[in-house]
Design an enzyme around this catalytic site. Structure first.
Site, PDB file in Angstrom:
ATOM      1  N   LYS A  76       1.682   1.755  -9.837  1.00  0.00           N
ATOM      2  CA  LYS A  76       2.674   2.074 -10.870  1.00  0.00           C
ATOM      3  C   LYS A  76       3.662   0.928 -11.123  1.00  0.00           C
ATOM      4  O   LYS A  76       4.180   0.811 -12.217  1.00  0.00           O
ATOM      5  CB  LYS A  76       3.445   3.339 -10.479  1.00  0.00           C
ATOM      6  CG  LYS A  76       2.639   4.619 -10.696  1.00  0.00           C
ATOM      7  CD  LYS A  76       3.510   5.829 -10.405  1.00  0.00           C
ATOM      8  CE  LYS A  76       2.756   7.111 -10.662  1.00  0.00           C
ATOM      9  NZ  LYS A  76       3.611   8.292 -10.570  1.00  0.00           N
ATOM     10  N   ARG A 120      15.432  10.655   4.849  1.00  0.00           N
ATOM     11  CA  ARG A 120      15.302  10.323   6.271  1.00  0.00           C
ATOM     12  C   ARG A 120      15.646   8.852   6.475  1.00  0.00           C
ATOM     13  O   ARG A 120      16.446   8.490   7.331  1.00  0.00           O
ATOM     14  CB  ARG A 120      13.860  10.627   6.719  1.00  0.00           C
ATOM     15  CG  ARG A 120      13.563  10.328   8.149  1.00  0.00           C
ATOM     16  CD  ARG A 120      12.123  10.661   8.455  1.00  0.00           C
ATOM     17  NE  ARG A 120      11.172   9.901   7.631  1.00  0.00           N
ATOM     18  CZ  ARG A 120       9.870  10.014   7.724  1.00  0.00           C
ATOM     19  NH1 ARG A 120       9.319  10.877   8.562  1.00  0.00           N
ATOM     20  NH2 ARG A 120       9.090   9.286   6.968  1.00  0.00           N
TER      21      ARG A 120
END
Ligand code: ATR
Length: 415
Positions: A227, A309
């Protein structure tokens, strides 16, 4: 024009998806010879075509040769093959096609014709009522004057009847639902188009782009991991796609490539509400998050907190916007937000959601999980248990596909 339209169009017979044809119940292959399975005038079957016939045979196909050429040509070519063969078949008249069906006691829907000529092979198959595959003629330089003349006229028609070509590139790509999705749009709208998966290896992206450009593709989708990499090959990139450094849809116009991202808008369409001033929390800062954030900001949300995270990844996204902040995942609370989005792949990887509870969440908070397997994810269940409405990512997937479809085909609406 329908009478000249092949069921399928392929560059060559080796690209035909034989397994797919068998799954559709096709068991009889009728084929032309010259320029369809071998270059014009090739005296005997090549090793490549023999092995293709063997592969098809193993899948359970029978074969007939149907040629307008004379007996001498057909019988010498067919010597080694030993197929049921009709010479001087008078294509496009349907009689020899129907004779083959009778020979194999096959119904019309059980047969397919392979040919390279529109006015004979494909017209005949359509008149006979059987499926057909039009392939590119293999060699044009040594054909007869009459066939060359026909080809020139055919070319004019070919542009109209040739299916539009589209696809998706990524690696891995086997799991992609995009072909299924786009085929359902084409069926729904009666569009003559094919959409296939393509899987470039590392360093092969440019080669595939050249292939799309040189083979009349209308456009293609791009997925992980290309992408961002695709951007350097594009002529123009939409401002929103550029901001998030991610393109999932490319349109080809006169050999020029135009890139867009429909991921974020696909998500926004699903929300289907006024986002002005809304407070949004997002879990995860992976591939999908920048597109979602950009679209939320374009739609005037009040503020966004990205919890991740790996805090730094959230920070990299947040620093592009005044009203977006990053927080470590461990600091997440479900309180005080209008919209909560799970954009992590945590449950897919570990089987558990990224947080173990949504305590304190308001019943009015709309909860989304961009994952769609299972239909109700554990994350969604946490929200449902707190009395919230929760939605999976299937609609986002369909919406981003619809938006890509609009970029390629214009305004047609899919029902
Ligand atoms: P990528 O990071 O390669 O773009 P992704 O599937 O688009 O992959 O995104 C994965 C997201 O899910 C990330 O936000 C990831 O957190 P990290 O950035 O810290 O890796 C998050 N994720 C994956 N497994 C997770 C887990 N076990 N707990 C929490 N978050 C997790």
């Amino acid at each position: 024009m329908k009478i000249l339209t092949p069921t399928y169009y392929e560059d060559n017979i080796f690209n035909i998806n034989l397994e797919d044809l068998r799954n559709q119940g096709v068991r009889l292959i009728l084929t032309d010879i010259d320029n369809t399975i071998v270059p014009y005038g090739t005296p005997v079957p090549t090793a490549k075509i023999l092995s293709w016939f063997n592969k098809a045979k193993e899948l359970g196909f029978d074969f007939c040769i149907l040629s307008n050429n004379d007996e001498e040509r057909i019988s010498s070519f067919n010597k080694e093959l030993g197929f049921y063969a009709i010479h001087k078949a008078n294509k496009p008249l349907p009689f020899s096609y129907l004779k083959c069906l009778k020979q194999y006691n096959a119904k019309k829907e059980e047969a397919v014709f392979l040919g390279d000529q529109l006015f004979t092979d494909i017209l005949g198959a359509n008149v006979a009522g059987i499926k057909s595959v039009l392939v590119k003629p293999i060699r044009l330089d040594n054909e007869s004057k009459f066939i060359s003349f026909k080809r020139k006229i055919e070319l004019k028609f070919l542009d109209k009847v040739k299916p539009k070509r589209l696809g998706v590139i990524g690696n891995p790509i086997k799991h992609s639902l995009s072909p299924l999705l786009h085929k359902s749009f084409y069926n729904n709208l009666g569009i003559n188009a094919v959409y296939k998966r393509y899987c470039p290896k590392e360093n092969e992206l440019e080669k595939y782009i050249e292939y799309f450009k040189n083979n009349g593709f209308l456009g293609f989708n791009v997925t992980v991991p290309y992408k961002s990499e695709i951007i350097k090959y594009l002529d123009e990139v939409d401002i929103n796609a550029l901001k998030i450094n991610s393109v999932n849809t490319v349109k080809i116009i006169n050999g020029k490539l135009f890139g867009y991202s429909t991921d974020g808008e696909g998500f926004i369409k699903q929300l289907n509400c006024d986002l002005t001033g809304k407070i949004v929390k997002i879990l995860g800062a992976g591939g999908a998050t920048p597109a979602i954030v950009q679209s939320l900001v374009n739609n005037n949300v009040g503020s966004i907190i990205i919890y991740n995270r790996t805090f730094e990844k959230a920070q990299v996204i947040a620093e592009n916007y005044d009203n977006v902040v990053a927080m470590p995942l461990k600091d997440f609370t479900a309180e005080c937000c209008d919209i909560l989005i799970n954009a992590t792949s945590c449950e897919h990887i570990t089987g558990e959601p990224p947080v173990d509870n949504l305590k304190g969440i308001s019943e009015n908070t709309l909860v989304y999980d961009i994952n769609y397997k299972p239909k109700t994810t554990k994350f969604m269940q946490l929200a449902i248990d707190e009395g919230c409405m929760a939605y999976n990512g299937l609609e986002m997937l369909v919406n981003q596909g619809l938006l890509a479809h609009k970029i390629w085909f214009g305004k047609e609406e899919v029902k």
